[in-house]
Design an enzyme around this catalytic site. Structure first.
Site, PDB file in Angstrom:
ATOM      1  N   GLU A   1      80.961  46.257  50.380  1.00 43.82           N
ATOM      2  CA  GLU A   1      80.396  45.532  51.516  1.00 43.82           C
ATOM      3  C   GLU A   1      81.356  45.730  52.689  1.00 43.82           C
ATOM      4  O   GLU A   1      82.574  45.559  52.539  1.00 43.82           O
ATOM      5  CB  GLU A   1      80.269  44.042  51.203  1.00 43.82           C
ATOM      6  CG  GLU A   1      79.809  43.235  52.438  1.00 43.82           C
ATOM      7  CD  GLU A   1      79.543  41.753  52.160  1.00 43.82           C
ATOM      8  OE1 GLU A   1      79.772  41.289  51.022  1.00 43.82           O
ATOM      9  OE2 GLU A   1      79.112  41.066  53.105  1.00 43.82           O
TER      10      GLU A   1
ATOM     11  N   ASN B   1      76.446  43.404  57.164  1.00 43.42           N
ATOM     12  CA  ASN B   1      75.820  42.117  57.462  1.00 43.42           C
ATOM     13  C   ASN B   1      75.144  42.189  58.823  1.00 43.42           C
ATOM     14  O   ASN B   1      75.723  42.676  59.788  1.00 43.42           O
ATOM     15  CB  ASN B   1      76.880  41.024  57.481  1.00 43.42           C
ATOM     16  CG  ASN B   1      77.506  40.841  56.114  1.00 43.42           C
ATOM     17  OD1 ASN B   1      76.950  40.195  55.239  1.00 43.42           O
ATOM     18  ND2 ASN B   1      78.655  41.475  55.900  1.00 43.42           N
TER      19      ASN B   1
ATOM     20  N   GLU C   1      72.539  43.304  54.554  1.00 44.13           N
ATOM     21  CA  GLU C   1      72.588  41.948  53.996  1.00 44.13           C
ATOM     22  C   GLU C   1      72.097  40.960  55.047  1.00 44.13           C
ATOM     23  O   GLU C   1      72.613  40.922  56.167  1.00 44.13           O
ATOM     24  CB  GLU C   1      74.028  41.609  53.571  1.00 44.13           C
ATOM     25  CG  GLU C   1      74.542  42.564  52.508  1.00 44.13           C
ATOM     26  CD  GLU C   1      75.806  42.070  51.806  1.00 44.13           C
ATOM     27  OE1 GLU C   1      76.268  40.950  52.079  1.00 44.13           O
ATOM     28  OE2 GLU C   1      76.327  42.847  50.978  1.00 44.13           O
TER      29      GLU C   1
ATOM     30  N   ASP D   1      71.532  37.629  51.210  1.00 42.87           N
ATOM     31  CA  ASP D   1      72.912  37.142  51.098  1.00 42.87           C
ATOM     32  C   ASP D   1      72.918  35.645  50.776  1.00 42.87           C
ATOM     33  O   ASP D   1      71.956  34.938  51.080  1.00 42.87           O
ATOM     34  CB  ASP D   1      73.612  37.380  52.446  1.00 42.87           C
ATOM     35  CG  ASP D   1      75.115  37.600  52.287  1.00 42.87           C
ATOM     36  OD1 ASP D   1      75.647  37.331  51.194  1.00 42.87           O
ATOM     37  OD2 ASP D   1      75.734  38.041  53.260  1.00 42.87           O
TER      38      ASP D   1
ATOM     39  N   GLU E   1      78.804  37.403  43.960  1.00 38.39           N
ATOM     40  CA  GLU E   1      79.961  37.539  44.847  1.00 38.39           C
ATOM     41  C   GLU E   1      80.951  36.403  44.649  1.00 38.39           C
ATOM     42  O   GLU E   1      80.635  35.380  44.052  1.00 38.39           O
ATOM     43  CB  GLU E   1      79.540  37.708  46.311  1.00 38.39           C
ATOM     44  CG  GLU E   1      78.739  36.608  46.902  1.00 38.39           C
ATOM     45  CD  GLU E   1      78.460  36.836  48.400  1.00 38.39           C
ATOM     46  OE1 GLU E   1      78.467  37.979  48.873  1.00 38.39           O
ATOM     47  OE2 GLU E   1      78.234  35.829  49.077  1.00 38.39           O
TER      48      GLU E   1
HETATM   49  P1  C2E Z   1      79.623  36.978  53.582  1.00 31.99           P
HETATM   50  O1  C2E Z   1      78.653  38.005  54.040  1.00 31.99           O
HETATM   51  O2  C2E Z   1      79.130  35.970  52.604  1.00 31.99           O
HETATM   52  O3  C2E Z   1      80.862  37.793  53.004  1.00 31.99           O
HETATM   53  C1  C2E Z   1      81.604  37.407  51.884  1.00 31.99           C
HETATM   54  C2  C2E Z   1      82.866  36.695  52.298  1.00 31.99           C
HETATM   55  O4  C2E Z   1      83.509  36.219  51.139  1.00 31.99           O
HETATM   56  C3  C2E Z   1      83.879  37.612  52.988  1.00 31.99           C
HETATM   57  O5  C2E Z   1      84.589  36.827  53.929  1.00 31.99           O
HETATM   58  C4  C2E Z   1      84.779  38.002  51.826  1.00 31.99           C
HETATM   59  O6  C2E Z   1      86.068  38.408  52.237  1.00 31.99           O
HETATM   60  C5  C2E Z   1      84.830  36.710  51.072  1.00 31.99           C
HETATM   61  N1  C2E Z   1      85.136  36.902  49.656  1.00 31.99           N
HETATM   62  C6  C2E Z   1      84.964  37.995  48.914  1.00 31.99           C
HETATM   63  N2  C2E Z   1      85.351  37.800  47.641  1.00 31.99           N
HETATM   64  C7  C2E Z   1      85.791  36.533  47.575  1.00 31.99           C
HETATM   65  C8  C2E Z   1      86.334  35.731  46.517  1.00 31.99           C
HETATM   66  O7  C2E Z   1      86.479  36.154  45.380  1.00 31.99           O
HETATM   67  N3  C2E Z   1      86.654  34.441  46.853  1.00 31.99           N
HETATM   68  C9  C2E Z   1      86.497  33.937  48.103  1.00 31.99           C
HETATM   69  N4  C2E Z   1      86.844  32.680  48.326  1.00 31.99           N
HETATM   70  N5  C2E Z   1      85.997  34.673  49.119  1.00 31.99           N
HETATM   71  C10 C2E Z   1      85.650  35.951  48.855  1.00 31.99           C
HETATM   72  P2  C2E Z   1      84.885  37.321  55.404  1.00 31.99           P
HETATM   73  O8  C2E Z   1      85.200  38.784  55.394  1.00 31.99           O
HETATM   74  O9  C2E Z   1      85.858  36.387  56.003  1.00 31.99           O
HETATM   75  O10 C2E Z   1      83.475  37.173  56.106  1.00 31.99           O
HETATM   76  C11 C2E Z   1      82.921  35.906  56.328  1.00 31.99           C
HETATM   77  C12 C2E Z   1      81.514  36.003  56.827  1.00 31.99           C
HETATM   78  O11 C2E Z   1      81.446  36.603  58.124  1.00 31.99           O
HETATM   79  C13 C2E Z   1      80.643  36.900  55.954  1.00 31.99           C
HETATM   80  O12 C2E Z   1      80.224  36.175  54.835  1.00 31.99           O
HETATM   81  C14 C2E Z   1      79.524  37.233  56.919  1.00 31.99           C
HETATM   82  O13 C2E Z   1      78.578  36.196  56.980  1.00 31.99           O
HETATM   83  C15 C2E Z   1      80.238  37.316  58.239  1.00 31.99           C
HETATM   84  N6  C2E Z   1      80.517  38.724  58.562  1.00 31.99           N
HETATM   85  C16 C2E Z   1      81.525  39.522  58.132  1.00 31.99           C
HETATM   86  N7  C2E Z   1      81.432  40.768  58.679  1.00 31.99           N
HETATM   87  C17 C2E Z   1      80.332  40.739  59.460  1.00 31.99           C
HETATM   88  C18 C2E Z   1      79.697  41.721  60.308  1.00 31.99           C
HETATM   89  O14 C2E Z   1      80.105  42.892  60.412  1.00 31.99           O
HETATM   90  N8  C2E Z   1      78.568  41.320  60.984  1.00 31.99           N
HETATM   91  C19 C2E Z   1      78.056  40.042  60.863  1.00 31.99           C
HETATM   92  N9  C2E Z   1      76.946  39.727  61.565  1.00 31.99           N
HETATM   93  N10 C2E Z   1      78.628  39.118  60.082  1.00 31.99           N
HETATM   94  C20 C2E Z   1      79.756  39.455  59.407  1.00 31.99           C
HETATM   95 CA    CA Z   2      77.626  36.083  50.962  1.00 35.69          CA
HETATM   96 CA    CA Z   3      77.434  39.475  53.119  1.00 36.24          CA
END
Ligand code: C2E
Ligand code: CA
Ligand code: CA
Length: 403
Positions: free
Chosen positions: A35, A93, A125, A155, A212
């Site tokens: 991802e 995403n 997603e 998602d 996830e």
């Molecule tokens: P999401 O799409 O639900 O992405 C999963 C989040 O969970 C990611 O946080 C990831 O680093 C984190 N994660 C993965 N494995 C684990 C785990 O084992 N435990 C825990 N506690 N967390 C885990 P991240 O990278 O901080 O992203 C947060 C949210 O920001 C994402 O949730 C998504 O909604 C948004 N996001 C990230 N990148 C993009 C992007 O390029 N575009 C858009 N529109 N939204 C984004």
């Molecule tokens: Ca998610």
């Molecule tokens: Ca996601």
């Protein structure tokens, strides 16, 4: 606090990049893709996480600028990854605002085309709010992507209010079980049941499941038992910059484990097949001999290679091909189907219930043999898995033993 003008400045200075979090197949134990998660790398070395700026960007229209700015980067990263492994898939995403006009969907299709990428190497997603709040325009801009072969993933499944309704009305190919529910799964029976029934339901619908937020060995093993086929989480790896993700793929690590849950799915699939056939055949057998309905049967796939158990046997099930109970499964399964075919043909020729009964009995007998083999396989798998797990625990409690 991040402001809109900070984001605009960051975009102008090109400070955003993607990190890649590996996804692993529980069938092969190998990395199957990633991802893409956005990261803001400030010149002073500070890393700003998406939660600090994506919500603000989503409230304004800035998210569209971000997505448009980032998509070409995604495509060039994906090109590199596909050169390393052409089976790799990468998901990104997107939010509802990205699809409020057709510009973004057009850009996606254009870029993928120009780069000569297979559409199915890319997944989008979407959260449920996209599908709920988006309205018709959003829908009409998303659907062409899915028609072209870009998979849609729902998602945060399990978080929203009407996920099931949304699932039935949108062409989702993948659901991503929310990390909240995976996190609670080992302490709450209810969460565990939600996970198990979601996996089962997705299997029935032909939708694949990614769990996830998998953070522990216990969760990992539990997911193997449920029949979930893909996982993502800190237990495998945190999101990595492209070079480290490539190194991770190149390391070719195999996660061990036995996809025991899939045996259980195969059991359920077989029972369902039998019930469906018996119910249809007995319904038709009480009709008049010459009823035209007898020849218009609605039967499940008749070949022992094409039913769900057969597809599993010749596909993911091959994981077990060295086991005796697995090898001994093929013959009774094909015999079972052969009896099924005879039943269908007899009922088509006007046979009544009485003349079908011996064959129905024969069908049950073959079915019992099939189920016996599958259960033996499941038990062996459970024993192996738990002893491997115990070994792992012993090793992690006394790591010095190995040194
Ligand atoms: P999401 O799409 O639900 O992405 C999963 C989040 O969970 C990611 O946080 C990831 O680093 C984190 N994660 C993965 N494995 C684990 C785990 O084992 N435990 C825990 N506690 N967390 C885990 P991240 O990278 O901080 O992203 C947060 C949210 O920001 C994402 O949730 C998504 O909604 C948004 N996001 C990230 N990148 C993009 C992007 O390029 N575009 C858009 N529109 N939204 C984004
Ligand atoms: Ca998610
Ligand atoms: Ca996601």
């Amino acid at each position: 606090m991040v402001t809109e003008s900070d984001i605009i400045e960051g975009l102008e200075k090109d400070e955003f990049t993607f990190f890649y979090q590996p996804k692993v197949s529980l069938i092969t134990g190998k990395v199957i893709g990633a991802e893409a998660l956005i990261r803001w790398l400030k010149p002073d070395g500070q890393m700003v996480m998406p939660d600090e700026f994506i919500p603000l960007a989503e409230q304004t229209r800035l998210i569209r600028e971000i997505t448009r700015h980032m998509f070409p980067k995604l495509i060039s990263d994906l090109l590199v990854l596909l050169d390393i492994d052409d089976q790799m898939t990468v998901s990104f995403n997107a939010s509802a605002k990205d699809f409020e006009d057709d510009a973004f969907a057009k850009m996606v299709l254009d870029r993928v085309n120009v780069a000569q990428l297979p559409y199915n190497s890319l997944q989008v997603e979407l959260t449920e709010t996209v599908t709920l709040d988006g309205g018709e325009v959003v829908r009409s801009n998303i659907l062409p992507l899915s028609e072209a072969g870009v998979s849609l993933a729902m998602d945060d499944f399990g978080m929203g209010y009407s996920s099931l309704d949304t699932l039935s009305r949108w062409p989702f190919k993948i659901i991503k079980l929310d990390k909240g529910i995976i996190g609670r799964m080992m302490d709450s029976d209810k969460s565990a049941t939600i996970v198990e029934s979601s996996v089962r339901m997705a299997h029935e619908l032909g939708i694949s499941v990614v769990a996830e937020g998998v953070e522990s060995n216990e969760q990992y093993h539990h997911l193997l038992e449920t029949g979930c086929t893909k996982i993502q989480g800190y237990w495998i790896s945190k999101p990595l910059p492209l070079d480290r993700f490539i190194a991770f793929v190149e390391a070719d690590i195999r996660w061990s484990g036995i996809p025991i849950g899939l045996i259980h799915m195969a059991i359920m699939d077989h029972v369902q097949w039998r019930k469906q056939l018996v119910s249809e055949v007995t319904k038709l057998a009480v009709l008049p001999k010459d009823s035209p309905r007898r020849t218009h049967q609605t039967v499940p796939p008749m070949s022992c290679r094409e039913c769900r158990l057969g597809l599993w046997y010749h596909g993911a099930g091959q994981h077990f091909n060295e086991r005796k109970s697995f090898q001994e499964l093929e013959k009774p399964h094909c015999d079972f189907h052969e009896v099924g075919m005879r039943l269908v043909s007899m009922v088509g020729n006007g046979a009544d219930l009485e003349s079908l009964t011996p064959l129905l009995r024969e069908l049950s007998e073959h079915s019992m043999t099939v189920l016996g083999k599958l259960q033996a396989l499941e038990n062996e798998g459970l024993i192996d898995m738990h002893s491997a797990h115990e070994e792992w625990i012993a090793h992690s409690l006394h790591p010095e033993r190995e040194r």
